[in-house]
Motif scaffolding. Structure first.
Motif, PDB file in Angstrom:
ATOM      1  N   GLU A 218       0.809  -1.225   0.000  1.00 59.14           N
ATOM      2  CA  GLU A 218       0.000   0.000   0.000  1.00 59.14           C
ATOM      3  C   GLU A 218       0.840   1.273   0.000  1.00 59.14           C
TER       4      GLU A 218
ATOM      5  N   LYS B  51       2.447   2.948  -2.073  1.00 58.82           N
ATOM      6  CA  LYS B  51       2.243   3.950  -3.136  1.00 58.82           C
ATOM      7  C   LYS B  51       0.907   4.692  -2.966  1.00 58.82           C
ATOM      8  N   ASN B  52       0.000   4.121  -2.174  1.00 60.35           N
ATOM      9  CA  ASN B  52      -1.311   4.761  -2.008  1.00 60.35           C
ATOM     10  C   ASN B  52      -1.408   5.663  -0.783  1.00 60.35           C
ATOM     11  N   ILE B  53      -0.420   5.557   0.103  1.00 61.21           N
ATOM     12  CA  ILE B  53      -0.506   6.324   1.352  1.00 61.21           C
ATOM     13  C   ILE B  53       0.621   7.344   1.425  1.00 61.21           C
TER      14      ILE B  53
ATOM     15  N   SER C 293      -7.189   0.480   4.451  1.00 58.54           N
ATOM     16  CA  SER C 293      -8.152   0.316   3.353  1.00 58.54           C
ATOM     17  C   SER C 293      -8.873   1.634   3.062  1.00 58.54           C
ATOM     18  N   LYS C 294      -9.452   1.700   1.864  1.00 62.83           N
ATOM     19  CA  LYS C 294     -10.205   2.891   1.460  1.00 62.83           C
ATOM     20  C   LYS C 294     -11.368   3.110   2.427  1.00 62.83           C
TER      21      LYS C 294
ATOM     22  N   ARG D 275      -4.439   7.785   3.332  1.00 62.68           N
ATOM     23  CA  ARG D 275      -4.601   7.273   1.972  1.00 62.68           C
ATOM     24  C   ARG D 275      -5.062   8.437   1.090  1.00 62.68           C
ATOM     25  N   SER D 276      -4.173   8.894   0.203  1.00 65.11           N
ATOM     26  CA  SER D 276      -4.427  10.179  -0.460  1.00 65.11           C
ATOM     27  C   SER D 276      -5.614  10.151  -1.435  1.00 65.11           C
ATOM     28  N   GLU D 277      -5.924   8.997  -2.032  1.00 67.51           N
ATOM     29  CA  GLU D 277      -7.043   8.985  -2.994  1.00 67.51           C
ATOM     30  C   GLU D 277      -8.374   9.324  -2.319  1.00 67.51           C
TER      31      GLU D 277
END
Lengths: 430, 320
Positions: free
Chosen positions: A125, A127-129, A336-337, A353-355
């Motif tokens: 994860e 790359k997502n955080i 998780s999202k 989580r930036s998204e």
């Protein structure tokens, strides 16, 4: 014989009573009903406890084949960390999952950490955080904790006071502009531009972090008294001397005195992390609709306008009998999202989580959007690449204590020379 | 203990009675033996002493020569004791000693005078005053500390600042300054312990024979003479007791300071005590070995101080 029986009966009664009393004293953890694997959680924040219990319910709905029963306990901050540290040192009594505040993590990373490396769930994860929010709980390439939030430092302006003084917050770009606007606010309204903490780190630390400085460098060496840190403390002291900033009533931004002062419109702004929003909504209700959130002033045009401050890492202890399950549940709750949306909705934190920041869920109406408006995450998106990593090490608890108790007090309240104080304390810490 | 010989009534006369085997088991004989009984009676004390005092003290002494890190424990010799020579620990010792001295100055004469006043039959409402003075001792120090923090708060509305305001003075940051911070600590100690010490003195006063005062009165002694030459000397054992426990209480003070400053972090360590430093190092910084060294120093220090004062008061002298 009769006498003996009587005394036996009396003794039994005493034992039963004592057992009942001890049971009563031990307190009861919040937990779910039904079958499943039991996981024990310790935290120091009741809201965190509620969040985890709700995430356990969601986990059980999604994983009917491996349900969990979460037993959650909340203890006072110091008590919690001491209890956890003793349980880990002695090798018995630790929970499966526990919260550790960022200023305390250094204690738990000393020696051989008694915590489970969370790399199996974190690595995929990364790359997502925001990576720094797990790196601060890491050692030798292993990550032991996952934070709740980015802790992006922002400026909370009181728009009403700024309007009275004729200051446009969007024209404040650098700290020099901020100080100049402060003079104008003081002259026009008689009120200080800011309050600064003399018993906590959330004003001074972000200011040096913005300039890529820190109390420790990336190798764990003490940099407390470097040139940048001295200059920054001198700047803060000058603002206090000029009465643009005043020492926060009660010493910090978490004191009853401060809430009362600020709620009455005591100062025109305060810089604190985004997680501070909850203190406004809960303790300063009269400022609703008057507070706007903007990036921090930079030290020079184009410089960093924020810093990642504070945080609570959740860890899995090596005493857990269900380490894998605990790790996967923790990843569900905090990586998780779904978990990150809940972190915003329930706790009002800027999730790691930036998204999630651009999702419609974070624009939905809640007590934070009611108070600050719906563009809270726009500020976060604006500064997301301007957050430098802070360096946390075994010395961090000691340094935090020195900055809190001595450095800020002696320089900002007693007016002592920042360079002398920083050199003196740094020598003591080395 | 002699074993009783039982006779059997059914044995036909003419034959010598057979000595019967004692009915008590070995275990029963063991616990009824006058030689073992004392040991059995003191055993619970010995066990609890060994478990809850001797063992922790010995472990602490060992730990004070170690660096205790999670998963690794190493012997470091006198390193922890060498590290104790630092300004922060110096300040903690200074604060603890100052606090102890100040509490001694107020918590011995004041309760003594109050006890004498409340012991006098002429004092109106003495029953009420006795209870009222004692109530603070029953209040939790956590609650008391929190209330005192608010009383000595820095806003205009806090109790102390309202009092200043009544005299037209500016509000003051009581807990941000070493002198006034200590004042708050002493007032808190006075409020809490005045009633308890008064109670000790009152029990001492009950034991002074009234004849002494009558004789003094006949000899023409004034009230002050009676107080100075009879009451104070007769109360010496109580005073020594109060003195000893006050030294111990003063040097071990922690919770009051912790509550007054909302944690172990007073500005510039103005409220840091030896136990506060132990707590900070041992638990807050997770340096158990160093914390143990602080504890040993405190133990030795308290022991020495109490021995000196007991010697000074002549407690080791043989009774006449």
């Amino acid at each position: 014989m009769l006498l003996r029986r009587k005394s036996m009966a009396l003794m039994l009664m005493a034992v039963v009573l004592l057992a009942g009393l001890l049971q009563g004293c031990s307190g009861k953890a919040d937990e779910q009903d039904g079958p499943g694997t039991e996981l024990v959680l310790w935290t120091f924040n009741e809201l965190h406890e509620k969040f985890f219990l709700q995430m356990a319910d969601q986990w059980n709905q999604l994983h009917p084949d491996e349900p969990i029963i979460l037993k959650a306990n909340t203890f006072p901050y110091d008590n919690h960390h001491s209890k956890l540290s003793i349980a880990l040192q002695s090798g018995v009594g630790a929970p499966d999952i526990a919260d550790i505040e960022v200023n305390k993590i250094g204690n738990f990373l000393k020696g051989i950490p008694q915590l489970v490396p969370l790399n199996p769930v974190i690595d995929p994860e990364l790359k997502n955080i925001v990576p720094s929010r797990v790196q601060i709980y890491g050692k030798d390439g292993k990550y032991y904790g996952i934070d709740f939030h980015v802790g992006a430092e922002v400026m909370y302006y009181n728009k009403e006071i700024l309007d009275q003084a004729g200051v446009n917050p969007d024209s404040i770009v650098t700290w020099a502009d901020y100080a100049a606007s402060g003079k104008q606010v003081l002259a026009k309204t008689g009120k200080p531009m800011a309050t600064v903490e003399t018993n906590d780190l959330w004003n001074y630390w972000p200011m040096i972090s913005q300039q890529k400085s820190d109390f420790l460098d990336d190798k764990g060496q003490l940099t407390l008294d470097n040139e940048t840190n001295i200059k920054t403390l001198e700047f803060l002291q000058q603002m206090v001397k000029d009465k643009i900033a005043i020492p926060a009533p009660g010493g910090g931004h978490h004191m009853e005195e401060y809430y009362g002062f600020m709620n009455k419109g005591g100062a025109a702004s305060v810089w604190m992390p985004m997680w501070y929003m909850g203190r406004f909504t809960d303790y300063m209700p009269d400022l609703k609709g008057k507070i706007i959130i903007r990036p921090l002033p930079a030290w020079e045009k184009g410089g960093s306008r924020s810093a990642g401050m504070g945080g609570t890492g959740t860890v899995v202890t090596n005493q857990s009998k269900h380490q894998d399950l605990a790790m996967r549940f923790l990843a569900f709750a905090k990586l998780s999202k779904q978990g990150n949306v809940e972190i915003w909705k329930q706790l009002g934190f800027d999730p790691i989580r930036s998204e999630v920041w651009t999702m419609p869920e974070v624009k939905a109406k809640n007590k934070f959007t009611d108070y600050f408006g719906t563009n809270i995450f726009d500020t976060l998106i604006e500064v997301k690449d301007e957050i430098n990593a802070v360096h946390i090490g075994p010395k961090t608890p000691d340094i935090a204590s020195a900055v809190r108790n001595k450095i800020l007090y002696r320089t900002l309240l007693n007016g002592e020379d920042p360079a002398t104080v920083l050199h003196e304390l740094a020598d003591e810490l080395r | 203990m002699a074993t009783p010989v039982h006779t059997n009534a059914n044995v036909p006369t003419g034959q010598p009675p057979k000595p019967q085997r004692p009915t008590r088991s070995r275990w029963s004989r063991f616990i009824h033996s006058s030689r073992t009984a004392p040991y059995v009676f003191v055993l619970p004390f010995l066990l609890s002493f060994a478990l809850f005092f001797a063992y922790p003290v010995i472990s602490t002494v060992i730990m004070s020569f170690q660096e205790v890190l999670p998963g690794i424990t190493t012997y470091v010799g006198l390193e922890n004791y060498k590290d104790l020579i630092n300004p922060t620990f110096g300040k903690a010792i200074l604060n603890s000693v100052l606090y102890t001295l100040l509490t001694l100055v107020v918590l011995i004469p004041l309760p003594l005078v109050l006890a004498v006043l409340l012991n006098s039959p002429k004092m109106p409402g003495r029953g009420l005053f006795r209870s009222v003075m004692f109530i603070p001792a029953l209040t939790s120090v956590v609650v008391a500390g929190t209330i005192f923090r608010l009383m000595f708060g820095e806003l205009d509305g806090s109790l102390m600042n309202s009092l200043l305001g009544a005299f037209g003075l500016e509000p003051y940051k009581w807990l941000m300054n070493a002198n006034t911070g200590f004042l708050a600590l002493i007032v808190l100690a006075l409020w809490r312990w005045l009633g308890v010490n008064m109670l000790y003195y009152m029990s001492g006063l009950q034991n002074i024979p009234p004849e002494l005062y009558e004789a003094a009165q006949i000899d023409g002694a004034s009230r002050f003479d009676s107080f100075w030459r009879i009451t104070i000397p007769m109360l010496k054992p109580v005073t020594i007791y109060v003195f000893t426990i006050s030294i111990y209480a003063g040097l071990s003070m922690f919770t009051e300071s912790y509550m007054l400053w909302n944690g172990n972090n007073s500005p510039n360590d103005i409220g840091l005590t030896i136990v506060g430093y132990l707590y900070r190092q041992g638990l807050e910084q997770n340096s158990m070995g160093f914390g143990a060294a602080v504890g040993i120093v405190l133990l030795v220090f308290t022991l020495l101080l109490n021995l000196v004062q007991l010697k000074f008061f002549g407690l080791f002298r043989k009774e006449d």
